[in-house]
Design an enzyme around this catalytic site. Structure first.
Site, PDB file in Angstrom:
ATOM      1  N   CYS A   1      40.831 -16.660  17.922  1.00  0.00           N
ATOM      2  CA  CYS A   1      39.715 -15.789  18.280  1.00  0.00           C
ATOM      3  C   CYS A   1      39.837 -15.341  19.736  1.00  0.00           C
ATOM      4  O   CYS A   1      40.614 -15.902  20.509  1.00  0.00           O
ATOM      5  CB  CYS A   1      38.385 -16.506  18.068  1.00  0.00           C
ATOM      6  SG  CYS A   1      37.945 -16.691  16.324  1.00  0.00           S
TER       7      CYS A   1
ATOM      8  N   HIS B   1      33.916 -14.078  21.157  1.00  0.00           N
ATOM      9  CA  HIS B   1      32.830 -15.004  21.474  1.00  0.00           C
ATOM     10  C   HIS B   1      32.873 -15.442  22.929  1.00  0.00           C
ATOM     11  O   HIS B   1      33.884 -15.303  23.628  1.00  0.00           O
ATOM     12  CB  HIS B   1      32.853 -16.218  20.535  1.00  0.00           C
ATOM     13  CG  HIS B   1      34.036 -17.132  20.693  1.00  0.00           C
ATOM     14  ND1 HIS B   1      34.083 -18.147  21.633  1.00  0.00           N
ATOM     15  CD2 HIS B   1      35.225 -17.196  20.031  1.00  0.00           C
ATOM     16  CE1 HIS B   1      35.233 -18.798  21.533  1.00  0.00           C
ATOM     17  NE2 HIS B   1      35.949 -18.245  20.576  1.00  0.00           N
TER      18      HIS B   1
END
Length: 390
Positions: free
Chosen positions: A310, A291
């Site tokens: 992440c 992301h």
């Protein structure tokens, strides 16, 4: 690092096979004989370091304190010898500081051109240790699929890097931010199937409990200030809660555990959102994805093991454009329109793209240069490494 043209057939000598087994302490599979370009190049690096360990070109270094007490001439003689042996001092007439810089860049050290303690300790890890390290990384390469695909995304966690490879050519490279050592990014092989533009962020309960609650204790208005909505699980459903109806200052935080946290937190879309403007989805049980991030300044740091697991990417817009090439209806103009709308929009990829999250602390880059990265998760100390090990 790139696994360009993975598994190109190249015969590796039986001597190399025997040496790898000797250094690694266990047999390698027969797939060694069919290796990628990367595998072959790294194998040759293994041989060079093994031969260097057996030769007189390398000598044991004195302690750092002893080295610092040496005369400048003695220091230069020793460094010239070592950096010539490692291939960093290629031209004898070049200034020594250039060779030191080259060595430092190859080992993810600040390229000052001066020998500090960190650089000296790195040099002190002799060729035998480097050969053992390379053998471990060869084993990791073995565990990647035989066919990476026509196009793919490759993340190397300890190098804090991402590459998008198309038909064997690196089309896009960028820096990434990965998980902290106590919240490591898991290694995996998966497939990116969609991109969410202007994503909202529903905070995982683990992050809400460990990260958000401590902030609320110090800043009761933290959620409102950062555009979070609050929901509560009630009667087998989720209902919206008025933020001002909750007495955040008087919550007994000590008695709240992760499983009993009664609220769901969701951050609205926008430049303030923790996921930024792009989220790259590859559904998995660990809720890991790539992301964007509003904290762009973090990409300039040398140590980028900063996330909760992440992978934050430096160039999300460019990556989205590469992945959407097969989607005829999504031009740059269309992406601009979606971004400007502020509405969360999911774009499914016509051709899903494999993503490989790897852990290589030694590899050969596109210029044929052997590189090393810091073992941020201490995985080089483990005896057996697999794609699922964390």
């Amino acid at each position: 690092m790139t696994l360009v043209t993975l598994k190109k057939k190249c015969k590796i000598s039986s001597f190399l096979t025997l040496m790898l087994v000797a250094f690694h302490g266990e047999a390698f599979s027969s797939s060694m004989a069919v290796a990628s370009q990367q595998y072959y190049q790294l194998s040759m690096a293994f041989l060079r370091y093994h031969q260097l360990a057996q030769s007189s070109a390398w000598q044991s270094l004195p302690s750092y304190d002893q080295f610092m007490l040496s005369t400048p001439q003695d220091k230069n003689v020793l460094l010239n010898q070592l950096l010539t042996a490692t291939g960093d001092h290629k031209v004898p007439s070049d200034p020594l500081y250039l060779a030191i810089q080259r060595y430092q860049r190859r080992h993810q050290l600040p390229a000052s051109g001066h020998i500090n303690k960190a650089t000296y300790l790195s040099l002190s890890a002799g060729p035998k240790e480097k050969a053992q390290l390379i053998a471990r990384n060869l084993k990791r390469l073995e565990r990647l699929p035989d066919d990476l695909g026509r196009n793919y995304v490759l993340v190397n966690v300890p190098d804090y890097s991402l590459q998008y490879v198309e038909r064997g050519e690196v089309k896009l490279s960028m820096r990434v931010i990965v998980g902290k050592p106590y919240r490591p990014t898991p290694l995996m092989v998966d497939t990116i199937r969609s991109i969410i533009v202007n994503p909202t962020w529903t905070v995982p309960s683990k992050i809400a409990f460990k990260d958000i609650l401590p902030k609320l204790k110090k800043q009761p208005n933290y959620l409102k200030k950062n555009n979070f909505s609050v929901f509560q699980y009630k009667d087998n459903g989720v209902v919206t809660v008025n933020y001002d109806d909750i007495d955040w200052e008087n919550i007994n935080y000590k008695n709240i555990d992760r499983s009993a946290f009664p609220y769901q937190l969701r951050q609205s879309s926008g430049s303030h959102n923790a996921l930024g403007r792009f989220k790259f989805n590859f559904p998995n049980s660990q809720a890991i994805y790539l992301h964007d991030t509003p904290q762009k300044y973090l990409f300039s740091r040398q140590n980028r093991a900063l996330s909760s697991g992440c992978v934050r990417v430096e160039k999300p817009r460019q990556l989205a454009e590469q992945l959407l090439k097969s989607n005829r209806h999504y031009s740059r103009r269309k992406i601009d329109q979606i971004l400007n709308s502020g509405q969360m929009t999911t774009l499914s990829l016509n051709v899903p793209v494999p993503v490989y999250i790897t852990y290589l602390t030694a590899w050969v880059n596109q210029d044929g240069e052997l590189r090393f990265a810091k073992d941020i998760y201490k995985m080089d100390k483990q005896r057996y490494i697999s794609m699922a090990d964390q």
